[in-house]
Design an enzyme around this catalytic site. Structure first.
Site, short mmCIF file in Angstrom:
data_model
loop_
_atom_site.label_atom_id
_atom_site.label_comp_id
_atom_site.label_asym_id
_atom_site.label_seq_id
_atom_site.Cartn_x
_atom_site.Cartn_y
_atom_site.Cartn_z
N ASP A 429 28.96 80.08 45.49
CA ASP A 429 29.47 79.43 45.83
C ASP A 429 29.71 79.52 47.42
O ASP A 429 28.69 79.88 47.90
CB ASP A 429 31.31 80.49 45.50
CG ASP A 429 32.27 79.86 45.75
OD1 ASP A 429 32.46 78.96 45.82
OD2 ASP A 429 33.14 80.40 46.23
N GLU A 432 28.54 75.39 51.22
CA GLU A 432 28.63 74.05 51.38
C GLU A 432 27.70 74.48 52.84
O GLU A 432 27.46 73.37 53.60
CB GLU A 432 29.37 73.67 51.90
CG GLU A 432 30.23 73.09 50.98
CD GLU A 432 30.83 74.47 50.37
OE1 GLU A 432 31.00 75.83 50.61
OE2 GLU A 432 30.81 74.38 48.53
N ASP A 505 37.63 73.04 44.06
CA ASP A 505 38.16 74.06 43.72
C ASP A 505 39.38 72.86 42.86
O ASP A 505 40.36 71.53 43.78
CB ASP A 505 38.93 74.35 44.50
CG ASP A 505 38.74 75.27 45.37
OD1 ASP A 505 37.84 75.98 44.25
OD2 ASP A 505 38.60 76.07 46.03
O1 MIG Z 1 37.48 80.68 49.30
O2 MIG Z 1 35.72 82.73 45.03
O3 MIG Z 1 35.34 77.61 45.08
O4 MIG Z 1 35.96 78.80 42.39
O5 MIG Z 1 37.45 81.25 42.23
C1 MIG Z 1 37.67 80.66 48.04
C2 MIG Z 1 36.98 82.86 45.01
C3 MIG Z 1 36.39 80.95 47.59
C4 MIG Z 1 36.12 78.85 46.19
C5 MIG Z 1 35.63 78.90 44.63
C6 MIG Z 1 36.67 78.82 43.19
C7 MIG Z 1 36.14 80.53 43.29
C8 MIG Z 1 36.78 81.13 44.67
N1 MIG Z 1 36.23 80.78 46.10
#
Ligand code: MIG
Length: 817
Positions: A429, A432, A505
């Protein structure tokens, strides 16, 4: 309930005359770039040829035309005649394409570079490039010659390409854009961004897939603009008669991919950028996730509820709270005192554990990952040689430079303990990359870029891809060549070689269910077939109906996972009350029944480069109205669905492609090539099976490998004429299929008014554990009383009104009449 934020539309399509020429100022107000002069190519003075590469020059600038295959031609521009290193993260490392033949023709006014299929014409006067088919029809042509601007800010070029756009042309592709399937009339940007709660038409999003498909006059072609800088695509938005793509740096380098069928363009795009390996079978089961299940007792409780309620589930996810202070590769010992024990208990009950790993490494001298990264200089630095620091979940962080092969190798080894603990899959995650406050890294961050070096302008869009690549390669080694399972949020073209993706999200609204239907179809034609949404919506609260309708769509999402944010109420299939639980259970069970079909569809993707989800436009592009259809899509070759995406919807008008189709639930026959109005009961969804299909079926299991099966069910749907279906099986876990240890069956089904014949041909070395088939016949237009299999008479049995027979799995020819 949260509505999606109405983001101000940055894509107006009504910009002033010729503003395209200065577009970076409109889109990037931060950079106060002075207006610089556009440079165009002049007359071609000479050309040179080396193998399948042709270089044309006007004395200063040069254009390279490289013939990759009969259908794929690449064009590159070098403003000062020095081409950049021929390197790309998008293109398969093992690419091995060759044209069967090619030639060059020197005409008065143009050079023609020809293959057996396509002609690339380069005008001598002004370098205008166009592509034609063998009939001389122009598929795609420059509107202006390629051009560039020197950018004094960083010493590179802004590069531009502008193409003619006929009135009827429509456009598909570009990955995860939350827009209508036809991209025409809008401008898009590629700059991977963490976009929590994104809206319809919000842009950019998490992924960069600079590949599009144009369809005009019924014929399709593709353009893959392989440039990792911030790129833009304007599909006849600013000017109705032209389409432009441009980049804030790098080389103007694009592949023209010939069709004329959309599906062939997509397959050829896969020839360049690769396909997904076969996922482990469990990865295509149902997955349960939330932010976060903790402590351990909570994880165990959720898992045990699945088994108690007999709702199938293969994986449970641990989001960031399993870590110690969000330090990657550690455990919070208060919440998870004995992870190994927990994971092995879960595994004994058929659950795989998937954990999250982010790129941000906490700056902490007592943390081995930080220390190793620091000692070895693995973290990104700024232009002034200070470390790139930013705040993310763990607090102050530094970030590995995944564009350095050594760093990737190191990162891959960090999963060792997690793998030893029994973790089965990894979810990457925030890649980006996302940084609190400032969004992402500043442009001056330096990257290794495989030794070619580059700033963050160049590396930004591939950062996430290289992260998940190192995760995938690391897991593959650590898991002793078992198939890894990875998910990533950020991606660049070609990421399918290393990972599945999810759309980030989203929001628990009906609008977002529709957006998901669009995004997954679009990802699928953009090479990222193994994709899914957060079922139910990440942020906000769905009601039972929305959750259930989304679950139904989830069955036909290649990646099927429920996920939600930390502040939401419970999101398990039983959380909305018994009436919704029954329907969710029925649909999750449907996923498990269809597993051998779905697995086959993944194989067809991997081996034959067929996208998993197939928009109607791709199935039947010869009808112009089909190019606008968005809600129906094929899941593999033999199943077509149309998810219900409105509350209280009692019926729906949908289009079925040509041929006959069976409504899945009651086998009613529908004639395709037209629209139908169908009922949309809450406990059903419009699912159709193509007449003539063979659909394999597993018994419902609580997880994918729960039971051995004695006989594989094959549902034969009678259809008039001749049809081909495939069924693929293998071990489900290793790469043995690369050594032909798999079993792919080809069934030719021929239906006549008084008989049906199935001929089977088997390929591969894998011996399945089951011995026989139970063959069910659906929709026979005659009373069956005679079955002959390879010369022997068989007995017809009946089950729930359906005739079936039991037969050895190696049968060659079966006739029922
Ligand atoms: O700043 O890990 O898209 O699926 O649950 C949020 C917490 C960070 C974003 C992800 C989401 C995940 C969440 N993450």
């Amino acid at each position: 309930m949260a509505e999606s934020p109405k983001k101000e539309d940055i894509v107006t399509g009504i910009l002033e005359e010729e503003t395209l020429d200065n577009i970076q100022h409109v889109n990037n107000p931060v950079l106060d770039v002075p207006i610089v002069e556009k440079k165009y190519l002049n007359r071609i003075l000479s050309y040179s040829k080396k193998g399948n590469v042709f270089i044309f020059t006007d004395g200063k600038a040069s254009v390279e035309v490289k013939v990759f295959s009969d259908e794929i031609i690449r064009v590159r521009l070098a403003p000062h005649s020095s081409f950049l290193d021929d390197f790309s993260y998008a293109i398969r490392e093992d690419i091995n394409l060759h044209p069967t033949s090619f030639s060059i023709l020197d005409l008065d006014d143009a050079f023609l570079v020809k293959t057996n299929v396509v002609v690339c014409r380069v005008q001598k006067e002004n370098f205008l490039v166009s592509f034609e088919n063998m009939e001389g029809e122009v598929m795609n042509a420059d509107y202006k010659p390629m051009h560039w601007e020197e950018n004094p800010d960083f010493g590179g070029y802004y590069v531009y390409c502008t193409k003619h756009t006929p009135e009827d042309e429509v456009f598909f592709g570009l990955g995860d854009k939350s827009a209508n399937l036809n991209l025409r009339g809008r401008r898009y940007q590629n700059w991977n961004a963490d976009t929590y709660g994104f809206g319809f038409n919000q842009d950019p999003l998490y992924k960069t897939i600079p590949f599009y498909i144009g369809v005009t006059g019924g014929d399709a072609y593709g353009i893959f603009f392989d440039n990792t800088f911030k790129t833009y695509f304007d599909f006849a938005a600013e000017k109705n008669d032209r389409t432009s793509y441009w980049s804030e740096g790098g080389e103007l380098q694009y592949y023209y991919i010939h069709g004329p069928q959309i599906i062939d363009v997509v397959k050829r795009y896969h020839e360049l950028t690769g396909t997904h390996d076969m996922p482990p079978l469990w990865a295509i089961g149902y997955h349960q996730c939330r932010w976060s299940y903790y402590p351990e007792a909570n994880v165990r409780e959720v898992a045990s509820q699945f088994r108690k309620r007999q709702i199938p589930c293969d994986a449970i996810y641990l989001d960031i709270d399993y870590m110690d202070g969000y330090r990657c590769f550690t455990w919070n010992k208060r919440y998870f005192p004995n992870p190994r024990k927990m994971i092995s208990d879960l595994a004994a009950d058929g659950f795989r554990t998937v954990v999250m790993i982010d790129p941000g490494i906490k700056v902490d001298e007592d943390y081995w990952v930080f220390n190793e990264g620091k000692e070895n200089k693995y973290f990104c630095r700024r232009g002034d040689d200070y470390f790139m620091e930013g705040y993310v979940w763990p607090g102050r962080c530094q970030f590995p430079d995944y564009t350095n092969p050594k760093v990737r190798q190191w990162w891959g080894t960090l999963y060792r303990d997690l793998v030893e603990d029994g973790v089965a899959g990894v979810w990457n995650d925030m890649n980006e990359p996302a940084v609190f406050g400032r969004g992402t890294f500043p442009d001056d961050v330096r990257h290794h870029f495989e030794g070619l070096r580059g700033s963050h302008r160049k590396a930004h869009n591939i950062y996430g891809m290289q992260m998940v690549r190192s995760t995938y390669d690391g897991l593959k080694k650590l898991q002793k060549n078992k198939r890894p399972f990875t998910i990533t949020r950020a991606a660049y073209a070609g990421t399918q070689r290393y990972s599945s993706v999810w759309t980030g999200d989203n929001i628990a609204t009906w609008e977002h269910l529709k957006i998901g239907v669009l995004q997954l179809q679009r990802l699928s034609v953009s090479g990222l077939s193994f994709c899914g949404t957060d079922i139910g919506g990440f942020t906000g609260e769905p009601d039972g109906e929305l959750y259930t309708r989304w679950m139904q769509f989830g069955v036909f999402s290649p990646f099927m996972r429920v996920h939600s944010a930390g502040d939401t109420r419970d999101r398990e299939p039983w959380s909305f009350g018994p009436e919704w639980e029954v329907i969710c259970k029925k649909f999750i069970e449907l996923r498990y029944k269809l597993l051998p079909y779905i697995y086959t569809v993944f194989w067809r993707q991997h081996k034959y480069r067929e996208p998993i989800l197939r928009p109607i436009s791709l199935l039947e592009q010869h009808k112009p109205e089909n190019l606008q259809r968005e809600e129906e899509f094929g899941f593999g070759h033999n199943i077509l669905v149309s998810p219900v995406i409105h509350p209280g919807q009692q019926s729906k008008v949908l289009y079925l492609p040509e041929g006959d189709w069976y409504y899945y639930f009651d086998h009613t026959l529908f004639v395709g090539g037209q629209e139908h109005k169908v009922e949309t009961r809450l406990d059903e969804m419009p699912i159709f099976v193509r007449a003539g299909s063979v659909i394999p079926e597993f018994p419902v299991m609580q997880y994918t490998m729960e039971k051995n099966i004695d006989a594989l069910k094959l549902n034969i749907y009678w259809g008039s004429g001749r049809y081909e279906s495939h069924v693929y099986t293998d071990h489900g876990e290793t790469f043995a299929y690369e050594q032909s240890v798999y079993n792919e069956k080809y069934f030719i089904v021929e239906g006549e008014q008084n008989s049906l014949t199935i001929v089977q041909h088997i390929e591969g070395l894998y011996h399945e554990r089951f011995d026989s088939y139970k063959v069910y016949f659906i929709g026979l237009p005659f009373d069956a009383h005679h079955v002959e299999v390879d010369g022997d008479i068989h007995k017809i049995l009946m089950e729930e009104g359906k005739p079936y027979i039991e037969v050895e799995k190696e049968f060659r020819r079966l006739t029922i009449s």
